[in-house]
Design an enzyme around this catalytic site. Structure first.
Site, PDB file in Angstrom:
ATOM      1  N   TYR A  60      41.873  46.828  53.670  1.00  0.00           N
ATOM      2  CA  TYR A  60      41.594  45.397  53.487  1.00  0.00           C
ATOM      3  C   TYR A  60      42.338  44.555  54.517  1.00  0.00           C
ATOM      4  CZ  TYR A  60      39.641  46.734  48.897  1.00  0.00           C
ATOM      5  OH  TYR A  60      38.911  47.302  47.884  1.00  0.00           O
ATOM      6  N   ILE A 235      34.868  44.581  29.765  1.00  0.00           N
ATOM      7  CA  ILE A 235      36.106  45.056  29.122  1.00  0.00           C
ATOM      8  C   ILE A 235      35.903  45.388  27.649  1.00  0.00           C
ATOM      9  CG2 ILE A 235      37.601  43.878  30.792  1.00  0.00           C
ATOM     10  CD1 ILE A 235      38.378  41.995  28.366  1.00  0.00           C
ATOM     11  N   ARG A 237      34.011  47.681  26.858  1.00  0.00           N
ATOM     12  CA  ARG A 237      33.856  49.145  26.921  1.00  0.00           C
ATOM     13  C   ARG A 237      35.235  49.807  26.858  1.00  0.00           C
ATOM     14  NH1 ARG A 237      28.764  48.743  25.528  1.00  0.00           N
ATOM     15  NH2 ARG A 237      27.257  48.645  27.222  1.00  0.00           N
TER      16      ARG A 237
HETATM   17  N1  LIG Z   1      36.960  50.686  45.535  1.00  0.00           N
HETATM   18  C1  LIG Z   1      36.073  50.032  46.250  1.00  0.00           C
HETATM   19  O1  LIG Z   1      35.298  50.615  47.029  1.00  0.00           O
HETATM   20  C2  LIG Z   1      35.960  48.547  46.082  1.00  0.00           C
HETATM   21  C3  LIG Z   1      34.820  47.872  46.570  1.00  0.00           C
HETATM   22  C4  LIG Z   1      34.750  46.496  46.393  1.00  0.00           C
HETATM   23  C5  LIG Z   1      35.795  45.816  45.763  1.00  0.00           C
HETATM   24  N2  LIG Z   1      36.900  46.484  45.333  1.00  0.00           N
HETATM   25  C6  LIG Z   1      38.032  45.758  44.692  1.00  0.00           C
HETATM   26  O2  LIG Z   1      37.549  44.980  43.603  1.00  0.00           O
HETATM   27  C7  LIG Z   1      37.883  43.602  43.817  1.00  0.00           C
HETATM   28  C8  LIG Z   1      36.806  42.704  43.206  1.00  0.00           C
HETATM   29  O3  LIG Z   1      35.545  42.937  43.777  1.00  0.00           O
HETATM   30  P1  LIG Z   1      34.845  41.906  44.793  1.00  0.00           P
HETATM   31  O4  LIG Z   1      35.862  41.080  45.481  1.00  0.00           O
HETATM   32  O5  LIG Z   1      33.901  42.719  45.600  1.00  0.00           O
HETATM   33  O6  LIG Z   1      33.901  41.018  43.861  1.00  0.00           O
HETATM   34  P2  LIG Z   1      34.048  40.065  42.596  1.00  0.00           P
HETATM   35  O7  LIG Z   1      35.405  40.098  42.021  1.00  0.00           O
HETATM   36  O8  LIG Z   1      32.888  40.354  41.706  1.00  0.00           O
HETATM   37  O9  LIG Z   1      33.785  38.636  43.239  1.00  0.00           O
HETATM   38  C9  LIG Z   1      34.735  37.980  44.014  1.00  0.00           C
HETATM   39  C10 LIG Z   1      34.103  36.675  44.508  1.00  0.00           C
HETATM   40  O10 LIG Z   1      33.733  35.862  43.393  1.00  0.00           O
HETATM   41  C11 LIG Z   1      34.315  34.575  43.532  1.00  0.00           C
HETATM   42  N3  LIG Z   1      34.772  34.141  42.198  1.00  0.00           N
HETATM   43  C12 LIG Z   1      35.896  34.509  41.537  1.00  0.00           C
HETATM   44  N4  LIG Z   1      35.984  33.903  40.343  1.00  0.00           N
HETATM   45  C13 LIG Z   1      34.904  33.114  40.259  1.00  0.00           C
HETATM   46  C14 LIG Z   1      34.458  32.199  39.260  1.00  0.00           C
HETATM   47  N5  LIG Z   1      35.170  32.003  38.134  1.00  0.00           N
HETATM   48  N6  LIG Z   1      33.282  31.551  39.472  1.00  0.00           N
HETATM   49  C15 LIG Z   1      32.576  31.762  40.627  1.00  0.00           C
HETATM   50  N7  LIG Z   1      32.966  32.597  41.613  1.00  0.00           N
HETATM   51  C16 LIG Z   1      34.119  33.269  41.419  1.00  0.00           C
HETATM   52  C17 LIG Z   1      35.494  34.742  44.487  1.00  0.00           C
HETATM   53  O11 LIG Z   1      35.701  33.558  45.225  1.00  0.00           O
HETATM   54  P3  LIG Z   1      37.072  32.693  45.084  1.00  0.00           P
HETATM   55  O12 LIG Z   1      38.165  33.520  45.654  1.00  0.00           O
HETATM   56  O13 LIG Z   1      36.761  31.467  45.847  1.00  0.00           O
HETATM   57  O14 LIG Z   1      37.282  32.436  43.611  1.00  0.00           O
HETATM   58  C18 LIG Z   1      35.018  35.862  45.380  1.00  0.00           C
HETATM   59  O15 LIG Z   1      34.253  35.349  46.445  1.00  0.00           O
HETATM   60  C19 LIG Z   1      38.062  43.499  45.333  1.00  0.00           C
HETATM   61  O16 LIG Z   1      38.784  42.355  45.704  1.00  0.00           O
HETATM   62  C20 LIG Z   1      38.755  44.794  45.634  1.00  0.00           C
HETATM   63  O17 LIG Z   1      40.132  44.721  45.321  1.00  0.00           O
HETATM   64  C21 LIG Z   1      36.994  47.837  45.467  1.00  0.00           C
END
Ligand SMILES: NC(=O)c1ccc[n+]([C@@H]2O[C@H](COP(=O)([O-])OP(=O)(O)OC[C@H]3O[C@@H](n4cnc5c(N)ncnc54)[C@H](OP(=O)(O)O)[C@@H]3O)[C@@H](O)[C@H]2O)c1
Length: 274
Positions: A60, A235, A237
């Protein structure tokens, strides 16, 4: 989709595999942070409110997300955080590569050990057996307390479990949301059987879950933000935690509104059918 029967988990703290440890049912992700100084304030507030799980990866922002997590830990205290980091699959081709990558991550995190280190996704150029062997070394060396995997299918996870010699795989971190429920067919029933935690990533589909009519209907019914309804499904689940990313305080409050209640079985079924 065929209806699955999972008992509702009412706990806001969830078991980490079979270790006896628990973490908050919601964790904070660190992918694609836009402004680290703003994010720091939001993370500290979340930790003050009881969220103790932070997910990062060497990949990251080329290590900058780990540097950020290190700074947050300095502010809140090591004992108040359960840190997950993920190493690139190619690191697990040899023992030395794995040890070196883990040490580099720990340097950025300013930690002596991580709580959990995951293989970010399976490497198809070496056997899973070999990857697991080199992952286990990280516990032997005291570089992490626990190990796990990410993006492993049921079949790959089974193979990983067969390959274990001395330690447990505690976690499989995979995509899971109300719009992305593939794991409910095979992987979720399997982990419930063998006692492995699912860490659900992208659980709000970057905010898109708020636009689902059924989610909006339940948001009105329960008087909770749509994001909280969609996360509540995840959650509810057993053995599942959700890893969400935000660097906005108002978004954090939507996320925190997930805790302390659960959708009814009927409403979980409604979301399960979309
Ligand atoms: N293992 C893997 O391969 C893998 C892959 C992908 C992700 N991950 C991990 O999982 C975490 C979460 O997944 P993700 O970042 O892909 O997606 P996510 O958590 O589903 O979505 C994050 C996005 O949603 C926005 N958001 C957050 N709260 C919100 C709300 N209350 N209303 C509207 N929008 C909101 C955030 O923007 P703001 O910051 O502006 O709130 C951000 O742009 C990652 O950060 C990473 O640590 C792991």
């Amino acid at each position: 989709m065929m209806k699955m029967n999972f008992p509702i988990d009412y706990h806001d703290r969830k078991p980490l595999g079979k270790t006896g440890e628990k973490t908050s049912a919601i964790g904070l992700g660190t992918w694609a942070i836009r402004d680290y100084s703003i994010a720091e304030k939001v993370f500290i507030k979340a930790i003050e409110d009881g969220i103790d799980l932070i997910d990062t990866a060497e990949m990251y922002d080329s290590g900058n997300a780990e540097l950020f997590v290190g700074k947050v830990i300095k502010k809140v205290g090591r004992d108040n955080i359960f840190v997950i980091t993920k190493l690139l699959p190619s690191r697990f081709r040899t023992e030395d590569l794995a040890k070196k990558a883990a040490k580099n991550s720990l340097k950025r995190l300013e930690l002596k050990y991580s709580d959990l280190i995951l293989i970010h996704w399976p490497d198809y150029s070496v056997s899973i057996e070999k990857q697991v062997k080199n992952l286990e070394v990280l516990v032997d060396q005291g570089l992490t307390r626990y190990i796990g995997v990410s993006n492993f299918s049921k079949k790959e996870l089974e193979e990983a479990l067969w390959s274990l010699k001395r330690h447990e795989i505690t976690v499989d971190q995979v995509r899971y949301s109300v719009l992305h429920k593939n794991i409910e067919k095979e992987l979720l029933p399997y982990v419930l059987n063998v006692g492995i935690t699912i860490e659900a990533y992208t659980p709000i589909e970057k905010g898109k879950v708020s636009n689902i009519p059924e989610v909006q209907k339940l948001s009105k019914k329960y008087n909770k933000p749509p994001i909280a309804v969609a996360l509540n499904y995840i959650i509810s689940r057993p053995m599942v935690v959700a890893i969400v990313k935000t660097e906005r305080l108002d978004h954090l409050f939507d996320i925190e509104a997930t805790l302390g209640w659960r959708l009814s079985e009927k409403d979980i079924d409604l979301l399960s059918s979309i």
